[in-house]
Motif scaffolding. Structure first.
Motif, short mmCIF file in Angstrom:
data_model
loop_
_atom_site.label_atom_id
_atom_site.label_comp_id
_atom_site.label_asym_id
_atom_site.label_seq_id
_atom_site.Cartn_x
_atom_site.Cartn_y
_atom_site.Cartn_z
N THR A 12 31.55 31.73 36.45
CA THR A 12 32.13 30.61 36.94
C THR A 12 31.03 29.48 37.06
OG1 THR A 12 33.64 31.86 38.21
CG2 THR A 12 33.10 29.49 39.32
N SER A 13 29.84 29.55 37.18
CA SER A 13 28.95 28.62 37.23
C SER A 13 28.81 27.42 35.93
CB SER A 13 27.52 29.12 37.20
OG SER A 13 27.07 29.90 36.09
N HIS A 14 29.79 27.89 34.88
CA HIS A 14 29.78 27.13 33.45
C HIS A 14 31.10 26.51 33.50
CE1 HIS A 14 26.42 29.42 31.76
NE2 HIS A 14 26.88 30.56 32.49
N VAL A 15 32.11 26.70 34.56
CA VAL A 15 33.62 26.26 34.16
C VAL A 15 33.86 25.19 35.45
CG1 VAL A 15 34.01 28.19 33.38
CG2 VAL A 15 34.60 28.02 35.69
N ASN A 16 34.94 24.76 35.23
CA ASN A 16 35.52 23.78 36.14
C ASN A 16 36.76 24.20 37.19
OD1 ASN A 16 35.08 21.92 33.40
ND2 ASN A 16 34.34 20.78 35.15
N TYR A 17 37.38 25.18 36.50
CA TYR A 17 38.59 25.93 37.09
C TYR A 17 38.50 27.52 37.05
CZ TYR A 17 40.78 21.43 37.21
OH TYR A 17 40.91 19.95 37.67
N VAL A 18 39.09 28.19 37.79
CA VAL A 18 39.17 29.47 37.82
C VAL A 18 40.70 29.83 38.06
CG1 VAL A 18 38.54 31.81 38.58
CG2 VAL A 18 36.87 30.25 38.23
N VAL A 19 41.45 30.50 37.38
CA VAL A 19 42.74 30.62 37.51
C VAL A 19 43.50 31.97 37.78
CG1 VAL A 19 45.22 30.14 36.62
CG2 VAL A 19 43.32 28.76 36.24
N ARG A 20 43.94 32.32 39.02
CA ARG A 20 44.71 33.95 39.21
C ARG A 20 46.01 33.43 38.40
NH1 ARG A 20 44.25 37.59 42.96
NH2 ARG A 20 46.47 38.27 42.20
N TYR A 21 46.52 34.51 37.59
CA TYR A 21 47.78 34.26 37.03
C TYR A 21 48.78 35.51 37.31
CZ TYR A 21 45.40 37.46 33.43
OH TYR A 21 44.56 38.19 32.67
N GLN A 22 48.47 36.54 37.96
CA GLN A 22 49.67 37.53 37.96
C GLN A 22 49.16 38.36 39.33
OE1 GLN A 22 46.62 40.16 36.71
NE2 GLN A 22 48.44 41.04 37.55
N GLY A 23 49.83 39.41 39.83
CA GLY A 23 49.47 40.34 40.74
C GLY A 23 49.70 39.54 42.14
N GLY A 24 49.22 40.31 43.26
CA GLY A 24 49.15 39.52 44.70
C GLY A 24 48.07 39.86 45.36
N HIS A 25 48.31 40.19 46.75
CA HIS A 25 47.23 40.69 47.66
C HIS A 25 46.89 42.05 47.52
CE1 HIS A 25 50.48 40.93 50.32
NE2 HIS A 25 49.80 41.48 51.16
N ASN A 26 47.62 42.71 46.42
CA ASN A 26 47.31 44.17 46.29
C ASN A 26 46.19 44.28 45.51
OD1 ASN A 26 48.56 43.04 43.91
ND2 ASN A 26 49.27 44.81 43.37
#
Length: 434
Positions: free
Chosen positions: A25-39
């Motif tokens: 993550t230190s190399h990027v601007n955004y981190v995106v979760r795209y599926q699932g839930g709090h499982n």
């Protein structure tokens, strides 16, 4: 040059994806979760301090990163609020750093209650869900009765109308399993309306944000939850989760154009684990299972359940490489194998009935009762690999083990994790250009 990378699990989840996302993550601007839930549960260890995230993207511990919860995620607002509070308590500010898609479907109390009573009713035939209501929430999505975050924020009258219909539907459905359970519409209505002001500033058009980010050549990590073989289509059905966990879901669950994905990194342990029920060809029950469970701290970060343990399964990995269009692999928990006299790798399945060998797990039906693993046995090593950062510093048998896997899979090994902390890694391929 890689700007946009998908990171996902190659097994049944719990592969250590959270650490790898956090590392890169230190190399990027955004981190995106795209599926699932709090499982999902991603455990991060930074300077010896453990943080477990379920909904919020793993990279959020980096102060300049923006986390996005994409439209493919089902969101429990109470659990999201709880997670935000946990991060604030460890001085992680989320101001202007967390964005949620208005198209996220909501996980509500009736989803959780149905999940629990249905699993109890199924008994020994249960799926082994986390009991968090994720499956029923996705069922509503497919059945087109899902309530979404945008409904709550922008059309409260319609939201309440549809909520009443859903509560009536679930009270009828749940009564089949347990007549003592009742969902109180007024209570759930008051609770949901109370969340409106809390989350309204977090909700934006995430697809547009990602589109503009890509045009600016900013860097994005798409973070998968669970693992490839919990995919609703390609996993060990029906013992799977309720979303698509494979790489193509990164685009569907975020609205990001598929041609803009530059690299797909698969994360796998150097042995196998799974939580819950379902087939597990290389599962072991001997002393080595106990050793790996103890050394690897193999307890679910979401449920606390002890994970089932097995040897590395290359038949499954070959399939995961194919269906995810994998660019390279990251292997985790090398240090957990320290001290073993020998290490087994499943290189084929063999049909017990006729001796036919399978090198790749087939799509669709497979009779696991007619399958046995064919192993290659390699010598272990007594040296300590924990925290090693150079491949050349590894014990010779560890290097031979990794090189053998690389040869059989014919794919690049980019990262090797040698311990739980963020900096316990061997980087063999820099995925992001500076």
């Amino acid at each position: 040059m890689n700007n946009n990378i998908v990171i996902l699990g190659m097994q049944w989840g719990d592969e250590g994806k959270g650490k790898i996302v956090d590392l890169l993550t230190s190399h990027v601007n955004y981190v995106v979760r795209y599926q699932g839930g709090h499982n999902a549960g991603h455990t991060l260890v930074v300077n010896g301090k453990k943080t477990i995230l379920h909904l919020i993207p793993s990279g959020i511990l980096h102060p300049d990163i923006i986390g996005i919860i994409g439209n493919g995620v089902v969101v429990s607002i109470p659990n999201l609020i709880k997670e935000i509070s946990i991060l604030k308590n460890i001085n992680v500010s989320l101001e202007n750093r967390l964005i949620i898609s208005s198209a996220c479907s909501l996980v509500l109390d009736y989803h959780i209650k149905l999940d629990l009573v249905r699993e109890k009713f199924l008994g020994s035939n249960s799926i082994g869900t986390t009991g968090r209501g994720i499956g029923p929430a996705y069922e509503d999505k497919i059945s087109r009765r899902s309530l979404r975050i945008g409904d709550l924020l922008y059309d409260q009258e319609l939201f309440i109308f549809n909520l009443k219909n859903n509560v009536d539907y679930y009270n009828h459905l749940i009564s089949f399993y347990d007549k003592s359970i009742y969902i109180d519409f007024d209570l759930i209505k008051i609770e949901m309306i109370s969340y409106k002001d809390y989350i309204i500033d977090l909700v934006k058009d995430t697809t547009q944000i990602l589109y503009e980010s890509n045009n600016k050549k900013q860097k994005i990590i798409f973070e998968g939850a669970q693992g490839t073989f919990l995919d609703i289509d390609h996993g060990t059905y029906p013992y799977v989760t309720s979303s698509n966990t494979t790489s193509a879901s990164a685009c569907i669950g975020s609205g990001f154009g598929i041609k803009n994905i530059d690299y797909i990194l698969g994360v796998s342990k150097l042995y196998s684990t799974r939580v819950g029920n379902g087939p597990f060809v290389t599962e072991i029950f001997d002393e080595i299972s106990d050793i790996l469970c103890s050394k690897g701290n193999e307890f679910g970060s979401t449920t606390g359940r002890k994970r089932r343990i097995g040897w590395l399964d290359l038949v499954m990995l070959r399939k995961a490489i194919i269906i995810n269009s994998l660019s390279g692999l990251c292997f985790t928990k090398l240090d957990v194998l320290d001290g073993l006299k020998y290490i087994k790798i499943c290189i084929f399945y063999e049909k017990i009935s006729d001796g036919t060998r399978l090198s790749v797990i087939p799509t669709g039906y497979i009779n696991y009762n007619n399958i046995r693993p064919i192993y290659k046995i390699l010598p272990g090593w007594n040296e300590d690999t924990s925290g090693i950062k150079l491949f050349s510093s590894l014990p010779s048998n560890a290097k031979s083990y990794l090189n053998y896997i690389k040869k059989l899979l014919n794919i690049s090994i980019d990262i090797i994790s040698t311990g739980p902390d963020r900096d316990h890694v061997i980087i063999l391929n820099e995925l992001f250009s500076s």
